[in-house]
Enzyme design. Sequence first.
Site, short mmCIF file in Angstrom:
data_model
loop_
_atom_site.label_atom_id
_atom_site.label_comp_id
_atom_site.label_asym_id
_atom_site.label_seq_id
_atom_site.Cartn_x
_atom_site.Cartn_y
_atom_site.Cartn_z
N THR A 12 42.72 53.87 31.28
CA THR A 12 41.67 54.77 30.82
C THR A 12 41.65 56.09 31.58
O THR A 12 41.38 57.14 31.00
CB THR A 12 40.29 54.07 30.98
OG1 THR A 12 40.27 52.94 30.12
CG2 THR A 12 39.14 54.98 30.64
N ASP A 57 48.35 50.88 28.18
CA ASP A 57 47.05 50.23 28.33
C ASP A 57 47.39 48.98 29.12
O ASP A 57 48.33 48.25 28.76
CB ASP A 57 46.48 49.88 26.95
CG ASP A 57 45.10 49.25 27.05
OD1 ASP A 57 44.96 48.24 27.77
OD2 ASP A 57 44.17 49.74 26.41
N SER A 58 46.70 48.70 30.20
CA SER A 58 47.16 47.63 31.11
C SER A 58 47.11 46.26 30.46
O SER A 58 47.68 45.30 31.00
CB SER A 58 46.39 47.65 32.42
OG SER A 58 45.09 47.15 32.26
N SER A 59 46.47 46.12 29.31
CA SER A 59 46.50 44.85 28.59
C SER A 59 47.93 44.50 28.17
O SER A 59 48.22 43.35 27.86
CB SER A 59 45.62 44.92 27.34
OG SER A 59 44.36 45.40 27.68
N ASP A 90 41.87 46.71 33.01
CA ASP A 90 41.85 45.36 32.43
C ASP A 90 42.71 44.37 33.21
O ASP A 90 42.30 43.23 33.42
CB ASP A 90 42.30 45.39 30.96
CG ASP A 90 41.23 46.00 30.07
OD1 ASP A 90 40.06 46.05 30.49
OD2 ASP A 90 41.56 46.43 28.94
N THR A 160 38.81 41.06 41.75
CA THR A 160 38.67 40.56 40.39
C THR A 160 37.76 41.51 39.62
O THR A 160 36.88 42.14 40.21
CB THR A 160 38.12 39.10 40.41
OG1 THR A 160 38.13 38.59 39.09
CG2 THR A 160 36.72 39.00 40.97
N GLN A 272 35.58 27.83 38.90
CA GLN A 272 35.07 28.70 37.84
C GLN A 272 33.97 29.62 38.38
O GLN A 272 33.57 30.56 37.71
CB GLN A 272 34.49 27.85 36.70
CG GLN A 272 35.54 27.04 35.98
CD GLN A 272 34.97 26.21 34.83
OE1 GLN A 272 33.81 26.38 34.43
NE2 GLN A 272 35.78 25.32 34.31
N CYS A 273 33.49 29.30 39.59
CA CYS A 273 32.43 30.13 40.18
C CYS A 273 33.04 31.42 40.70
O CYS A 273 34.22 31.47 41.07
CB CYS A 273 31.75 29.40 41.33
SG CYS A 273 31.02 27.85 40.82
N1 ASP Z 1 42.14 49.02 28.37
C1 ASP Z 1 42.18 49.86 29.53
C2 ASP Z 1 43.36 49.45 30.39
O1 ASP Z 1 43.29 48.45 31.04
C3 ASP Z 1 40.89 49.77 30.26
C4 ASP Z 1 40.74 50.65 31.46
O2 ASP Z 1 41.65 51.26 31.99
O3 ASP Z 1 39.59 50.75 31.95
O4 ASP Z 1 44.36 50.10 30.39
#
Ligand code: ASP
Length: 343
Positions: A12, A57-59, A90, A160, A272-273
Amino acid sequence: MKRLYIAYTGGTIGMRRTDEGYAPQPGFLAEQMAQMPELADPRMPAYTLHEYEPLLDSSNMRPADWLRIGRDIVTHYDEYDGFLVLHGTDTMAYTASALPFFIQGLNKPVIITGSQIPLSEVRNDARSNLVTSMLIAAEAPVPEVTLYFGNRLLRGCRATKVNAEGLEAFDSPNYPPLATVGVEVHVDPSHLRREQRGHPHLVEPVREPTIGAFRLFPGVSSELLANVLQPPLEGLALLTYGVGNGPDRDGNLLGTIRAATDRGVVIVACTQCLRGAVHLGEYATGAALARAGVISGYDMTTEAALCKLHYLFGAGHSPRQVRELMGQDLCGELTLPAFEKVM
Ligand code: ASP
């Protein structure tokens, strides 16, 4: 004057508004940065901006992208005083967790940052994340991989993402921040890793392993878990309840786990905590998992456990070695219980 190397991988921070939503665009971030008077100030370090192709996009990031970033840092190590990785939020915690395993012998700061709002927007968190992390990377003696976001410098392999929208998007719930930023910047030296010996190098994997994560939930089906545990799976982060508990009244589920660990699948219990650690012996429900061959992930984040499994299997270790090394602190990713329990 200090010199910084900035690896711009996407995210982003450098995105532009398009008809389909925010998207990275080559050259756009460099243009924005060239217009920032703060970056031209003589108190700022000099920098080289290396824009990746393609900007992601890091996804879309994969382990090969972690290695590309690691190689880039190691290659330019001698020419610069510090390193910044501009990255999408992400999967930022995954890259921040992976790099400390793969880059060994680091003695200079490597800070991963990004933003929730692009630099090109009037109101944004990009400007302060960028400027402050540049100053910290140039001036602060933090010789490890860290993540800077929302006024805090966190250990990378402890971080995280905790907020999808807020500007304090990251936390390191089981380790104190390495530095906090207010009117002044405070680094806590007692929390830093000791400087490493020698020249940094990247541990190149010999193969790409198959790793997974699975979250327990009430009524979870043993068939579902059995499918996940099928070959080629080699390592699993099992997201257990509380201090590492699971349903010990479900014989099929425990049998499925036992069969997989007997085959050499390394199953690591994470909690999970958000905070706290796994103690597999505390409840009968956790002890049953341990008897089925599950090992403790202690207070590792799921991100760190997954990256560590990836790193260890990728380095060619046998399942037995991986089981052993998962329980050791390799780069500050876990805290081993220091005290005997007396009550
Ligand atoms: N979808 C974006 C990414 O991870 C989100 C971000 O950068 O805040 O590249």
